[in-house]
Structures are given as structure tokens and as C-alpha cells.
Design an enzyme around this catalytic site. Sequence first.
Site, PDB file in Angstrom:
ATOM      1  N   ILE A  66      -4.441   6.236 -15.483  1.00  0.00           N
ATOM      2  CA  ILE A  66      -3.869   4.890 -15.320  1.00  0.00           C
ATOM      3  C   ILE A  66      -4.835   3.846 -15.855  1.00  0.00           C
ATOM      4  O   ILE A  66      -4.434   2.897 -16.539  1.00  0.00           O
ATOM      5  CB  ILE A  66      -3.559   4.613 -13.832  1.00  0.00           C
ATOM      6  CG1 ILE A  66      -2.535   5.607 -13.310  1.00  0.00           C
ATOM      7  CG2 ILE A  66      -3.036   3.189 -13.646  1.00  0.00           C
ATOM      8  CD1 ILE A  66      -2.346   5.564 -11.809  1.00  0.00           C
ATOM      9  N   GLU A  86       2.994   0.534   4.831  1.00  0.00           N
ATOM     10  CA  GLU A  86       4.182   0.136   4.085  1.00  0.00           C
ATOM     11  C   GLU A  86       5.431   0.601   4.812  1.00  0.00           C
ATOM     12  O   GLU A  86       5.487   1.752   5.257  1.00  0.00           O
ATOM     13  CB  GLU A  86       4.149   0.719   2.669  1.00  0.00           C
ATOM     14  CG  GLU A  86       3.017   0.154   1.828  1.00  0.00           C
ATOM     15  CD  GLU A  86       3.029   0.642   0.387  1.00  0.00           C
ATOM     16  OE1 GLU A  86       3.953   1.398   0.017  1.00  0.00           O
ATOM     17  OE2 GLU A  86       2.122   0.258  -0.381  1.00  0.00           O
ATOM     18  N   ARG A 107      -3.695   2.691  -4.229  1.00  0.00           N
ATOM     19  CA  ARG A 107      -3.678   3.152  -2.843  1.00  0.00           C
ATOM     20  C   ARG A 107      -4.144   2.047  -1.896  1.00  0.00           C
ATOM     21  O   ARG A 107      -5.248   1.539  -2.015  1.00  0.00           O
ATOM     22  CB  ARG A 107      -4.578   4.391  -2.682  1.00  0.00           C
ATOM     23  CG  ARG A 107      -3.998   5.655  -3.321  1.00  0.00           C
ATOM     24  CD  ARG A 107      -2.772   6.117  -2.565  1.00  0.00           C
ATOM     25  NE  ARG A 107      -2.152   7.286  -3.177  1.00  0.00           N
ATOM     26  CZ  ARG A 107      -1.099   7.254  -3.981  1.00  0.00           C
ATOM     27  NH1 ARG A 107      -0.564   6.096  -4.304  1.00  0.00           N
ATOM     28  NH2 ARG A 107      -0.567   8.366  -4.452  1.00  0.00           N
ATOM     29  N   GLY A 142      -9.298   6.631 -14.714  1.00  0.00           N
ATOM     30  CA  GLY A 142      -8.592   7.853 -15.064  1.00  0.00           C
ATOM     31  C   GLY A 142      -7.447   7.528 -15.993  1.00  0.00           C
ATOM     32  O   GLY A 142      -7.503   6.590 -16.787  1.00  0.00           O
ATOM     33  N   HIS A 193       5.115  -2.438  -3.669  1.00  0.00           N
ATOM     34  CA  HIS A 193       5.040  -1.088  -4.242  1.00  0.00           C
ATOM     35  C   HIS A 193       6.142  -0.858  -5.278  1.00  0.00           C
ATOM     36  O   HIS A 193       6.858   0.159  -5.252  1.00  0.00           O
ATOM     37  CB  HIS A 193       5.143  -0.036  -3.138  1.00  0.00           C
ATOM     38  CG  HIS A 193       4.442   1.243  -3.497  1.00  0.00           C
ATOM     39  ND1 HIS A 193       3.790   2.018  -2.571  1.00  0.00           N
ATOM     40  CD2 HIS A 193       4.276   1.886  -4.681  1.00  0.00           C
ATOM     41  CE1 HIS A 193       3.266   3.082  -3.163  1.00  0.00           C
ATOM     42  NE2 HIS A 193       3.548   3.019  -4.462  1.00  0.00           N
TER      43      HIS A 193
END
Length: 333
Positions: free
Chosen positions: A156, A270, A240, A154, A289
Site C-alpha cells: 500500500i 468501528e 488499522r 509495504g 472505513h
Amino acid sequence: MKSRNLTIGITNISEIPGKYLFNRIKDLGLNVVDLTKNDKLEINDELQVIYCFPSYSKFMNQYLKLYKNLNWVQCSFAGVDQFVQHKDIFKEKQIQFTNMKGVFSPSLGEFTMAAILYWEKRMDLFSKSKLEKSFEKFPVNMLNEHTIGIVGYGNIGVEVAKRAKLGFGMNVIGLKTNLENIEGKEYCDKIVDNSKIEYLLNNSDYVVNILPKTKLTDDYFDDNKFKMMKKDSIFINIWRGSSVNEDDLIKHLKIKTNLKAATLDVTKIEPLPKESELWNLDNCFISNHSADKLNDNMDNEKLSIDFFIKILNDEYLKNGIVKTNLVDLYKEY
């Protein structure tokens, strides 16, 4: 023309980003309602738009009861999984829902290339030799000799492919569910659909996971997928943590049959628990992250807010319709 007397709700007006957004909205001559304290909210028939941070999505049912003329919710993040539970009511009330797709993509594209360079230029070994004060030389590799497979091609993915192809001359394979109207296909040597995942894994030196969080992608990368991967390949996850079975990943990072190493910007839980074996693996680089955390997140917030203001001004204020970054909550992305 949409009236400039409309009211916009902000879910974190007490924080610095909220104050910045407040000023940007007031500059347009619009009204603002503070939605930070959900126990003090009142009925407001003028409120049509909400700029919502994911942590406030749990109050969406309350917003829907109080603001009967609400018809646009802008999520401040790209991920929308926390809003999926409201998909039926959004459809029923014809509420437009948009996200921040594309706002953070350049940063994630750069980070992916940094992760690849880390392994190909042997930064892991040089960091270790420095700690040991050992002046040992290690051979480094050229990126144009390698293939990168992007799972989830997509916005990204396009930014990753653009840098991999134009910046380093890598061979690029993209995987996408829908092969119609593909953005950025010029950066790929080959684009395949989901049925060709084995081909991508068999032929990629680097596998970059950019799958969204949906029911279909939970634990997508499991023992079976890691077994399909090319010998000495490296896995990179920048989107993800839910799409990776971490027990299977740890297993394959230990045995090193196919998978040589991994870079994880995201994990299933996380912060990553201290007892996780991932911390102890020399062939696993963890970046907490932070791949799109610019200037302590303030640049991220300003980019998001400026993006929202542009859509508000260019689209919504003209006819009440938003076309940019509309999300289908039934698809969960």
C-alpha cells in the site's frame, strides 16, 4: 499436475460474492462445498482449499478436524489478524495461508492523495464557507512543497508513494522494518528502518499510517510519537485503528502544538461510537472505513475473487504450491 477433481470450500456461498466465486470455480471444472452453515458440515477428504471470509475464521478449528487434506486457506481480506490464533496448527499441518495483499492498494493510494488535497486545497474551509453562504477566499498550497512520511512501506505504501512522487512531486520518506529487497524504492527520496521513526516524524508534513495489526503496533502512535511530529503536520490513518491511541490523538488535535489535523479512515472501535470526541473536532476528517469500498464493495469482492482464481489456476493447480501472497502468521502480517 494437481487433479482438477479437487474440492474447494466457500464460506459465504449464499451471498452474491459467494455465488460469483462458485461460478468461477465451476468454470474450472472443480467441485465446491458450501461452508456457510457450520452446523451442517460433513467430513470431506477431497476438500483441499478454503476461500475464507474473516468472520468465518472462528470455525477454522472445525474445518481442520473435518478436512484432513486441507492445505491452502485463502483469506478474502488483506488483514489477517483474525487468523493469527491458528498459527501453530497451520504450521503443524503445513497449511499454506494467503491473503489479498495488493488487491486494494491502488484505491487506498488514491484515497490518501485525496486526503492530502482536502487539507492543502482547503476544502475544509470552503465547505464551511458554503454552509455559511460566505464568499471568502482562502489561499491554497502546492503538494510539491511538502514531504510525506509513510509508516509501513509495504504494498500500500508503494501505491501511496507512487502517486505522491510521480503525480505531485512530493518528497517521500518511507519507513520499513526490513530494508532488504525493497519494492518501490524508486518512489522514495529516503527509506529508513524503525529506529529512524523520530527522523520521519520530525521531517514529514504528512504522516501516513499503514502499520499492520500486531502486538507490537498496538497504540504505536501515542503521545510520544505525536510530540515528535513536525509543527503543523497532518496525520492520516488508512489501515488499522488499533495502532493509534485515540485519547492521545484527540489531545494533540485539540492543543495543535505539532499536529494540525487528521484524516481517519479507520478507528479503534468501528462503528466509531457517537460519544467519541473525534466527531466534534473540526480538524479531524472521518471517512468511515470507506477508502477501499468500491461500488458498494462488489468491485472489491470481484477483484479478490479474480485474484484468487488466477493464483488457483496459475499456481495451485499445477503443483499444489502457492507462492503469491504467502503470509507468515507468526509475524502477524
